[in-house]
Design a protein around this motif. Sequence first.
Motif, PDB file in Angstrom:
ATOM      1  N   ALA A  49      48.974 124.177 -17.111  1.00  0.00           N
ATOM      2  CA  ALA A  49      49.098 125.248 -18.210  1.00  0.00           C
ATOM      3  C   ALA A  49      50.310 124.431 -19.418  1.00  0.00           C
ATOM      4  O   ALA A  49      50.748 124.106 -18.869  1.00  0.00           O
ATOM      5  CB  ALA A  49      49.203 127.100 -18.016  1.00  0.00           C
ATOM      6  N   PHE A  50      49.478 124.823 -19.916  1.00  0.00           N
ATOM      7  CA  PHE A  50      50.869 124.121 -21.417  1.00  0.00           C
ATOM      8  C   PHE A  50      50.308 124.577 -22.397  1.00  0.00           C
ATOM      9  O   PHE A  50      49.674 126.050 -22.871  1.00  0.00           O
ATOM     10  CB  PHE A  50      49.538 122.687 -21.418  1.00  0.00           C
ATOM     11  N   ILE A  51      51.693 124.605 -23.041  1.00  0.00           N
ATOM     12  CA  ILE A  51      52.060 125.136 -24.422  1.00  0.00           C
ATOM     13  C   ILE A  51      52.301 124.269 -25.520  1.00  0.00           C
ATOM     14  O   ILE A  51      53.016 123.956 -24.963  1.00  0.00           O
ATOM     15  CB  ILE A  51      53.092 126.004 -24.685  1.00  0.00           C
ATOM     16  N   SER A  52      51.947 123.698 -26.511  1.00  0.00           N
ATOM     17  CA  SER A  52      51.713 123.393 -27.656  1.00  0.00           C
ATOM     18  C   SER A  52      52.838 123.986 -28.133  1.00  0.00           C
ATOM     19  O   SER A  52      53.367 124.242 -28.376  1.00  0.00           O
ATOM     20  CB  SER A  52      50.767 123.342 -29.125  1.00  0.00           C
ATOM     21  N   ARG A  53      53.486 122.759 -29.236  1.00  0.00           N
ATOM     22  CA  ARG A  53      54.415 122.844 -30.409  1.00  0.00           C
ATOM     23  C   ARG A  53      54.093 124.351 -31.002  1.00  0.00           C
ATOM     24  O   ARG A  53      55.023 125.403 -31.339  1.00  0.00           O
ATOM     25  CB  ARG A  53      54.406 121.676 -31.195  1.00  0.00           C
ATOM     26  N   TYR A  54      53.119 124.690 -31.357  1.00  0.00           N
ATOM     27  CA  TYR A  54      52.697 126.200 -32.092  1.00  0.00           C
ATOM     28  C   TYR A  54      51.954 126.337 -31.470  1.00  0.00           C
ATOM     29  O   TYR A  54      52.252 127.754 -32.086  1.00  0.00           O
ATOM     30  CB  TYR A  54      51.638 125.497 -33.156  1.00  0.00           C
ATOM     31  N   GLY A  55      52.997 126.933 -29.904  1.00  0.00           N
ATOM     32  CA  GLY A  55      52.648 128.099 -29.231  1.00  0.00           C
ATOM     33  C   GLY A  55      51.084 128.322 -28.929  1.00  0.00           C
ATOM     34  O   GLY A  55      50.828 129.088 -27.684  1.00  0.00           O
ATOM     35  N   VAL A  56      49.941 127.803 -28.931  1.00  0.00           N
ATOM     36  CA  VAL A  56      48.803 127.518 -28.543  1.00  0.00           C
ATOM     37  C   VAL A  56      48.819 127.161 -27.047  1.00  0.00           C
ATOM     38  O   VAL A  56      49.405 126.213 -26.390  1.00  0.00           O
ATOM     39  CB  VAL A  56      47.793 126.250 -29.569  1.00  0.00           C
ATOM     40  N   THR A  57      48.304 128.029 -26.737  1.00  0.00           N
ATOM     41  CA  THR A  57      48.358 128.243 -24.631  1.00  0.00           C
ATOM     42  C   THR A  57      46.962 127.572 -24.170  1.00  0.00           C
ATOM     43  O   THR A  57      45.827 127.684 -24.548  1.00  0.00           O
ATOM     44  CB  THR A  57      49.008 128.993 -23.744  1.00  0.00           C
ATOM     45  N   GLY A  58      46.875 126.686 -23.017  1.00  0.00           N
ATOM     46  CA  GLY A  58      45.340 126.218 -22.391  1.00  0.00           C
ATOM     47  C   GLY A  58      45.910 126.374 -20.918  1.00  0.00           C
ATOM     48  O   GLY A  58      47.172 126.184 -20.697  1.00  0.00           O
ATOM     49  N   TYR A  59      44.634 127.075 -20.474  1.00  0.00           N
ATOM     50  CA  TYR A  59      44.635 127.372 -19.023  1.00  0.00           C
ATOM     51  C   TYR A  59      43.681 126.242 -17.874  1.00  0.00           C
ATOM     52  O   TYR A  59      42.568 125.922 -18.716  1.00  0.00           O
ATOM     53  CB  TYR A  59      45.078 128.487 -18.029  1.00  0.00           C
ATOM     54  N   ILE A  60      44.014 126.150 -16.384  1.00  0.00           N
ATOM     55  CA  ILE A  60      42.587 125.788 -15.923  1.00  0.00           C
ATOM     56  C   ILE A  60      41.749 126.319 -15.750  1.00  0.00           C
ATOM     57  O   ILE A  60      42.813 127.922 -15.878  1.00  0.00           O
ATOM     58  CB  ILE A  60      43.369 124.631 -14.773  1.00  0.00           C
ATOM     59  N   ALA A  61      40.749 126.532 -15.594  1.00  0.00           N
ATOM     60  CA  ALA A  61      40.003 127.437 -14.946  1.00  0.00           C
ATOM     61  C   ALA A  61      40.162 128.547 -13.945  1.00  0.00           C
ATOM     62  O   ALA A  61      40.160 129.777 -14.173  1.00  0.00           O
ATOM     63  CB  ALA A  61      38.105 127.039 -14.607  1.00  0.00           C
ATOM     64  N   SER A  62      40.795 127.505 -12.592  1.00  0.00           N
ATOM     65  CA  SER A  62      41.293 128.334 -11.816  1.00  0.00           C
ATOM     66  C   SER A  62      41.998 129.603 -11.858  1.00  0.00           C
ATOM     67  O   SER A  62      42.451 130.265 -11.036  1.00  0.00           O
ATOM     68  CB  SER A  62      41.360 127.495 -10.210  1.00  0.00           C
ATOM     69  N   VAL A  63      43.421 128.835 -12.964  1.00  0.00           N
ATOM     70  CA  VAL A  63      44.300 131.007 -13.274  1.00  0.00           C
ATOM     71  C   VAL A  63      44.795 131.490 -14.939  1.00  0.00           C
ATOM     72  O   VAL A  63      45.429 131.870 -14.912  1.00  0.00           O
ATOM     73  CB  VAL A  63      45.409 129.524 -13.370  1.00  0.00           C
ATOM     74  N   GLU A  64      43.108 130.924 -14.923  1.00  0.00           N
ATOM     75  CA  GLU A  64      42.909 131.472 -16.743  1.00  0.00           C
ATOM     76  C   GLU A  64      42.939 133.602 -15.687  1.00  0.00           C
ATOM     77  O   GLU A  64      42.251 133.895 -15.394  1.00  0.00           O
ATOM     78  CB  GLU A  64      41.853 131.126 -17.361  1.00  0.00           C
ATOM     79  N   GLY A  65      43.348 133.720 -16.674  1.00  0.00           N
ATOM     80  CA  GLY A  65      43.756 135.274 -17.057  1.00  0.00           C
ATOM     81  C   GLY A  65      44.827 136.234 -15.311  1.00  0.00           C
ATOM     82  O   GLY A  65      44.825 136.940 -15.821  1.00  0.00           O
ATOM     83  N   ARG A  66      45.203 134.581 -14.978  1.00  0.00           N
ATOM     84  CA  ARG A  66      46.230 134.745 -13.430  1.00  0.00           C
ATOM     85  C   ARG A  66      47.821 135.139 -14.352  1.00  0.00           C
ATOM     86  O   ARG A  66      48.135 135.246 -13.857  1.00  0.00           O
ATOM     87  CB  ARG A  66      46.009 134.842 -11.949  1.00  0.00           C
ATOM     88  N   PHE A  67      47.658 133.194 -14.624  1.00  0.00           N
ATOM     89  CA  PHE A  67      49.246 132.950 -15.147  1.00  0.00           C
ATOM     90  C   PHE A  67      49.526 132.729 -16.625  1.00  0.00           C
ATOM     91  O   PHE A  67      48.195 132.726 -17.580  1.00  0.00           O
ATOM     92  CB  PHE A  67      49.301 131.615 -14.662  1.00  0.00           C
ATOM     93  N   THR A  68      50.505 133.143 -16.551  1.00  0.00           N
ATOM     94  CA  THR A  68      50.521 132.560 -18.425  1.00  0.00           C
ATOM     95  C   THR A  68      52.228 131.926 -18.801  1.00  0.00           C
ATOM     96  O   THR A  68      52.956 132.549 -18.267  1.00  0.00           O
ATOM     97  CB  THR A  68      51.334 134.175 -18.867  1.00  0.00           C
ATOM     98  N   ILE A  69      51.955 130.790 -19.934  1.00  0.00           N
ATOM     99  CA  ILE A  69      52.867 130.362 -19.668  1.00  0.00           C
ATOM    100  C   ILE A  69      53.829 130.618 -21.060  1.00  0.00           C
ATOM    101  O   ILE A  69      52.717 131.004 -22.356  1.00  0.00           O
ATOM    102  CB  ILE A  69      52.874 129.736 -20.022  1.00  0.00           C
TER     103      ILE A  69
END
Length: 118
Positions: A49-69
């Motif tokens: 998972a990542f969070i950009s300088r502007y707060g945009v987050t992204g996740y790999i497909a296998s953790v999407e919906g389960r993990f939150t950064i």
Amino acid sequence: QVQFVESGGGLVQPGGSLRLSCAASGSISSADGMGWYRQAPGKQRDVVAFISRYGVTGYIASVEGRFTISRDIAKNTVYLQMNSLKPEDAAVYYCNTMNHVRTPTGTWGQGTQVTVSS
């Protein structure tokens, strides 16, 4: 380079939750982003998972919906809330700053072990 101390790992049953924390030795506000990575035995270290300088987050497909950064810039800390954990989530988890192409830029910490088992 910024260094990191990860914590919050442990043993959890499938379906359980953990919240990981990553404390940085310096400011994270100037980084292009922050990422959580994991490495299972015999496998390479990959971003989860990542969070950009502007707060945009992204996740790999296998953790999407389960993990939150998330992050607390004032505390130079990044978090990873992990819910509905599965055995395949077991790994050592690390955090790092990343540049605009998501290449890790800081010094790796020791990581925190996550074990998912009944």
